[in-house]
Design a protein around this motif. Structure first.
Motif, mmCIF file in Angstrom:
data_model
loop_
_atom_site.group_PDB
_atom_site.id
_atom_site.type_symbol
_atom_site.label_atom_id
_atom_site.label_comp_id
_atom_site.label_asym_id
_atom_site.label_seq_id
_atom_site.Cartn_x
_atom_site.Cartn_y
_atom_site.Cartn_z
ATOM 1 N N THR A 15 0.828 -1.203 0.000
ATOM 2 C CA THR A 15 0.000 0.000 0.000
ATOM 3 C C THR A 15 0.859 1.247 0.000
ATOM 4 N N PRO A 41 -1.503 6.416 7.621
ATOM 5 C CA PRO A 41 -2.485 6.902 8.599
ATOM 6 C C PRO A 41 -2.556 8.420 8.587
ATOM 7 N N PRO A 101 -10.430 -4.936 13.056
ATOM 8 C CA PRO A 101 -9.635 -3.915 13.752
ATOM 9 C C PRO A 101 -9.047 -4.406 15.067
ATOM 10 N N LEU A 122 -10.150 4.298 16.981
ATOM 11 C CA LEU A 122 -9.886 4.378 15.546
ATOM 12 C C LEU A 122 -9.540 5.815 15.180
ATOM 13 N N ARG A 123 -8.869 5.980 14.055
ATOM 14 C CA ARG A 123 -8.684 7.293 13.454
ATOM 15 C C ARG A 123 -9.457 7.310 12.138
ATOM 16 N N GLU A 128 -11.416 7.048 5.259
ATOM 17 C CA GLU A 128 -10.482 5.984 5.626
ATOM 18 C C GLU A 128 -10.555 5.804 7.134
ATOM 19 N N TRP A 188 -8.528 3.881 10.283
ATOM 20 C CA TRP A 188 -7.275 3.239 10.691
ATOM 21 C C TRP A 188 -7.383 2.785 12.135
ATOM 22 N N ASP A 189 -6.818 1.606 12.429
ATOM 23 C CA ASP A 189 -6.894 1.099 13.799
ATOM 24 C C ASP A 189 -5.627 1.431 14.570
ATOM 25 N N ASP A 210 -2.101 0.799 13.188
ATOM 26 C CA ASP A 210 -1.767 1.524 11.956
ATOM 27 C C ASP A 210 -2.149 0.752 10.698
ATOM 28 N N ARG A 211 -3.269 0.031 10.770
ATOM 29 C CA ARG A 211 -3.766 -0.684 9.597
ATOM 30 C C ARG A 211 -5.012 0.027 9.062
ATOM 31 N N LEU A 212 -5.098 0.090 7.737
ATOM 32 C CA LEU A 212 -6.287 0.624 7.088
ATOM 33 C C LEU A 212 -7.353 -0.465 7.143
ATOM 34 N N GLN A 256 -12.666 1.464 4.285
ATOM 35 C CA GLN A 256 -12.736 2.603 3.377
ATOM 36 C C GLN A 256 -14.180 2.763 2.941
#
Length: 286
Positions: free
Chosen positions: A136, A140, A241, A246-247, A265, A267-268, A271-273, A276
């Protein structure tokens, strides 16, 4: 891992939380479910679209042989109200790794006629069976630490248009996307925040369906006010997640003809997406 400044003394768990209770359905017959939509997830007087998506997502997870939503697309036909509703699901196709179904939520109008509120088409699978290979260019969002962000409780008075859903959430907004709340919108279609559930429940795929539609509209930072009803919303869930807040980052690049798109988006804490989405929403101009 960041923690909410007002984290609950006793954290709720997945399966035993306000969110789980308010999205629980009663199976009346195969593919037919009853639910009482909670007033706790309303924006002004309408039920939040992410909460509704989680309700239908739970019904499809019960109907289909796979439990996890991979992609779910919803068309919001009429505004849902708190109170009784019926969800009807259909299996479109089942396969070894993916199954596809559709679902609709209905309520009755003042004359007793059944009205379809929302219709979805979704594909489900097993998130835990996905390979670990990730390639990817996504990163983040740059959001200040949670303690340096602001929520509805930090304002001197409730924000205009605030609603019952705010009490269900832990929402801390990036100060750089808060100009609208101070009467100085930035003119940029951006909204970023830390997101969680107020009772401390960790996230799962169903709560991700809520997260993509729980922040204030990006239209506020474009200098517009009022309700921004969703016309269509598509969510892709990418992985389960990790525990923690989350962000969420949402952007709008184009408002034209009274409609705008919002790309989100999620993100957990690892730092994973994890999700979406894109939605088309109507903007009340003038």
């Amino acid at each position: 891992m960041p923690e909410a400044a007002s984290a609950p003394a006793v954290r709720a768990t997945i399966g035993d939380s306000e969110f789980d209770r308010d999205t629980a359905l009663t199976r009346r017959a195969p593919g037919v479910y009853d639910i009482d939509l909670s007033a706790g997830w309303t924006i002004i007087s309408a039920v939040n679209g992410g909460y509704l998506l989680a309700v239908l997502g739970r019904a499809l997870g019960d109907t289909l042989p796979h439990a996890d939503p991979f992609t779910i697309s919803a068309h919001y036909l009429t505004a849902s109200q708190p109170g009784p509703a019926v969800v009807r699901t259909d299996v479109v196709r089942t396969g070894r790794t993916l199954s596809t179904g559709q679902a609709s939520l209905f309520q009755y109008d003042g004359e007793g006629r059944e009205v379809e509120r929302i219709r979805v088409l979704a594909s489900y699978g097993n998130l835990d069976a996905l390979p670990d290979d990730v390639r990817t260019t996504a990163a983040p969002p740059a959001i200040p630490p949670l303690e340096h962000c602001f929520g509805p409780e930090d304002g001197p008075t409730p924000v205009d248009g605030s609603s019952a859903i705010a009490d269900r959430l832990m929402l801390k907004l990036d100060p750089s996307t808060l100009g609208w709340a101070l009467g100085k919108p930035s003119g940029k279609g951006e909204m970023r925040a830390w997101f969680g559930l107020a009772d401390g429940r960790d996230h799962d795929p169903l709560s991700l369906l809520l997260a993509v539609d729980a922040l204030p509209p990006t239209a506020f930072e474009l200098g517009l006010t009022g309700w921004v009803p969703t016309v269509e919303l598509t969510v892709h869930v990418r992985c389960r997640p990790a525990p923690g807040p989350l962000r969420v980052s949402i952007t709008t690049r184009n408002l034209a003809g009274g409609f705008l798109e919002e790309d989100a988006e999620v993100w957990d804490s690892a730092d994973r997406l994890v999700a979406q989405s894109r939605q088309l929403a109507r903007v009340r101009l003038g």
